[in-house]
Scaffold this motif. Sequence first.
Motif, PDB file in Angstrom:
ATOM      1  N   TYR A 199      -7.273  -1.571  -8.998  1.00 56.08           N
ATOM      2  CA  TYR A 199      -8.461  -1.231  -8.761  1.00 56.08           C
ATOM      3  C   TYR A 199      -8.977  -2.527  -7.764  1.00 56.08           C
ATOM      4  CZ  TYR A 199     -11.835   2.560  -7.556  1.00 56.08           C
ATOM      5  OH  TYR A 199     -12.640   3.752  -7.605  1.00 56.08           O
ATOM      6  N   LYS A 200      -8.938  -3.593  -8.472  1.00 55.80           N
ATOM      7  CA  LYS A 200      -9.539  -4.806  -8.018  1.00 55.80           C
ATOM      8  C   LYS A 200      -8.881  -5.385  -6.669  1.00 55.80           C
ATOM      9  CE  LYS A 200      -9.886  -8.984 -10.276  1.00 55.80           C
ATOM     10  NZ  LYS A 200      -9.576  -9.985 -10.766  1.00 55.80           N
ATOM     11  N   HIS A 201      -7.650  -5.398  -6.835  1.00 51.58           N
ATOM     12  CA  HIS A 201      -6.822  -5.562  -5.872  1.00 51.58           C
ATOM     13  C   HIS A 201      -6.982  -4.973  -4.355  1.00 51.58           C
ATOM     14  CE1 HIS A 201      -3.810  -8.474  -8.532  1.00 51.58           C
ATOM     15  NE2 HIS A 201      -5.095  -9.037  -8.285  1.00 51.58           N
ATOM     16  N   ALA A 202      -7.189  -3.372  -4.620  1.00 49.24           N
ATOM     17  CA  ALA A 202      -7.105  -2.930  -4.072  1.00 49.24           C
ATOM     18  C   ALA A 202      -8.532  -3.089  -3.309  1.00 49.24           C
ATOM     19  CB  ALA A 202      -7.648  -0.883  -4.007  1.00 49.24           C
ATOM     20  N   ALA A 203     -10.001  -2.846  -3.927  1.00 48.19           N
ATOM     21  CA  ALA A 203     -10.800  -3.755  -3.332  1.00 48.19           C
ATOM     22  C   ALA A 203     -10.536  -4.895  -2.278  1.00 48.19           C
ATOM     23  CB  ALA A 203     -12.416  -3.869  -4.081  1.00 48.19           C
ATOM     24  N   GLN A 204      -9.995  -5.646  -2.839  1.00 54.31           N
ATOM     25  CA  GLN A 204      -9.581  -7.476  -2.160  1.00 54.31           C
ATOM     26  C   GLN A 204      -9.081  -7.356  -1.054  1.00 54.31           C
ATOM     27  OE1 GLN A 204      -8.609  -9.055  -5.882  1.00 54.31           O
ATOM     28  NE2 GLN A 204      -9.372 -10.749  -5.175  1.00 54.31           N
ATOM     29  N   GLN A 264     -21.235   0.357   3.428  1.00 48.65           N
ATOM     30  CA  GLN A 264     -22.238   1.963   2.226  1.00 48.65           C
ATOM     31  C   GLN A 264     -20.843   2.356   1.782  1.00 48.65           C
ATOM     32  OE1 GLN A 264     -24.957   4.016   3.416  1.00 48.65           O
ATOM     33  NE2 GLN A 264     -25.205   4.415   1.799  1.00 48.65           N
ATOM     34  N   GLN A 265     -20.008   2.972   1.995  1.00 48.68           N
ATOM     35  CA  GLN A 265     -18.478   3.570   1.944  1.00 48.68           C
ATOM     36  C   GLN A 265     -17.911   2.650   1.170  1.00 48.68           C
ATOM     37  OE1 GLN A 265     -15.584   4.836   4.180  1.00 48.68           O
ATOM     38  NE2 GLN A 265     -15.960   6.580   2.828  1.00 48.68           N
ATOM     39  N   PHE A 266     -18.149   1.031   1.117  1.00 50.94           N
ATOM     40  CA  PHE A 266     -16.427   0.204   0.716  1.00 50.94           C
ATOM     41  C   PHE A 266     -17.211   0.280  -0.717  1.00 50.94           C
ATOM     42  CE2 PHE A 266     -16.225  -3.864  -1.199  1.00 50.94           C
ATOM     43  CZ  PHE A 266     -15.424  -4.214  -1.719  1.00 50.94           C
ATOM     44  N   GLU A 267     -18.568   0.069  -0.987  1.00 48.86           N
ATOM     45  CA  GLU A 267     -19.930  -0.057  -2.201  1.00 48.86           C
ATOM     46  C   GLU A 267     -19.742   1.498  -3.397  1.00 48.86           C
ATOM     47  OE1 GLU A 267     -20.792  -2.962  -2.024  1.00 48.86           O
ATOM     48  OE2 GLU A 267     -21.654  -4.040  -0.662  1.00 48.86           O
ATOM     49  N   GLN A 268     -19.567   2.325  -2.596  1.00 55.06           N
ATOM     50  CA  GLN A 268     -19.586   3.503  -3.680  1.00 55.06           C
ATOM     51  C   GLN A 268     -17.920   3.403  -3.818  1.00 55.06           C
ATOM     52  OE1 GLN A 268     -20.549   6.059   0.758  1.00 55.06           O
ATOM     53  NE2 GLN A 268     -22.552   6.126  -0.673  1.00 55.06           N
ATOM     54  N   HIS A 269     -17.150   3.792  -2.929  1.00 54.82           N
ATOM     55  CA  HIS A 269     -16.087   3.621  -4.095  1.00 54.82           C
ATOM     56  C   HIS A 269     -15.242   2.417  -4.679  1.00 54.82           C
ATOM     57  CE1 HIS A 269     -14.065   7.023  -1.006  1.00 54.82           C
ATOM     58  NE2 HIS A 269     -15.660   7.191  -0.894  1.00 54.82           N
ATOM     59  N   PHE A 270     -15.756   0.978  -4.301  1.00 58.19           N
ATOM     60  CA  PHE A 270     -15.455   0.034  -4.407  1.00 58.19           C
ATOM     61  C   PHE A 270     -15.993  -0.569  -5.696  1.00 58.19           C
ATOM     62  CE2 PHE A 270     -11.715   0.631  -1.317  1.00 58.19           C
ATOM     63  CZ  PHE A 270     -10.814   0.749  -1.762  1.00 58.19           C
TER      64      PHE A 270
END
Length: 456
Positions: free
Chosen positions: A86-91, A143-149
């Motif tokens: 999950y972390k790598h997907a966010a990065q 905002q979507q990044f904060e919500q999803h990741f």
Amino acid sequence: MSRLSSSYRDPSGFIFQEQGIIKRQINPIFFEEYEAAHEAGIYQALFEKGWLIPHKEELRNEEKIVLVPEQIEFITYPYEWSFTQYKHAAQLTLRLQMFLLDRGFSLKDASAFNITFHKGKAIFIDTLSIEQYKSNEPWRALQQFEQHFFSVLLLSQKYGAHHLKTLATQINGNNLKETAKLLSWKTKFHPVIYPNIHLMARGGSETPKDISKSKSPTLSKESQLKILKVLESHISSMSLSETTEWTEYYDQINYDQQSFEFKKKLVQWWSQELNAVKAIDLGGNDGTFARVLPKDLKQIIVSDIDQAAIDHCYTTELKLTQTSRIIPIVCDLMQPSPAIGFANEERDSFVKRVQDFKPDVSLALALIHHITLTGNVPFEMSAAFFASLSDYLIIEFPDREDSWVRYILDSKRDARHLFDDYGVSAFAKAYSIYYHIDKQELIPGTHRSLFLMRRK
């Protein structure tokens, strides 16, 4: 042409399947954006970095452009990832946005579903998310990044890995106001968490009237890059320390090293005889047995209920190879990922995706006693489930004298007598309804047997 049910949110185009091949249609409304990115060499640069799934243009006319992407046979969803995945997907999402900003482009959305794992690494799969950057316009997908990741990672770090499954029940991501309430009051003074969660949560309180009167905010490209770099750096430093009974499972096995090596060799030999190309290891823990499977096996799904074990599987593969054949996935077989989204068709269930993947062989090692004795699943039901996945099954059966089986039975106390029929004879009889039992061999020094079964 069969349009995929998951591809309806973006009017720019959609994904469809034609003669078994996944393709992407671009609609005229997005031609200009696609051409701009193509001419600027954006796609090719991202292909070379391994950040975007490669595609080739198959058809072009006034009505549509059709792309054929590199095929990914098994898609994993965010609620099936370990913490590091999950972390790598966010990065990757943040690095991609920074890369694009530097070149005059931007991501128009930051859905976690835009990422999957391919050849062992996170990869972006939504080609049509890339558009031209508008000068001084803030990143509207933040905002979507904060919500999803970011919110998911923060809550998982604070409260546990079960928060990694957030998108299974909230497909559009976390409510940031609720996230803010769940975080410590100290985070209001944190230089990264405050602006990205608390401040962002306050931003959604405007009424339509307020929005119509407000001026569009502006933010320079340089400022955006600084914000994203700080956010990416913070996420990079995040970790989740969870110790479970499965984390060091192979250090606690109830048979000696010689028996363990015999089991590995037997699994390897039997798989070799099948000439299998694809496999799934159900309850595969950290991927130990998947790694000894023959080299001819090109893709192996390793699923396990334990996030920490799958996280170890994923990080081990990153260290061992540049191109992994293992697909790690967090999945509880007692409640595997369901079909979700609009009409329950937007995201396919785990079982359907495995069936579409069509593994040649399924492995179920050190699993059946947990399903049967802990999960109370009758042999006939587990046999039917395994038979729905693949032609062949390699399954390990621990008999009643096995120490793990005795431990589980002892925990049943007054209900122990309800499992008097648990034994190798009842197991073989039930599984013979769905399978031919081609081979059966006792693992020396144990009360466990390996079976090679062929679907009827």
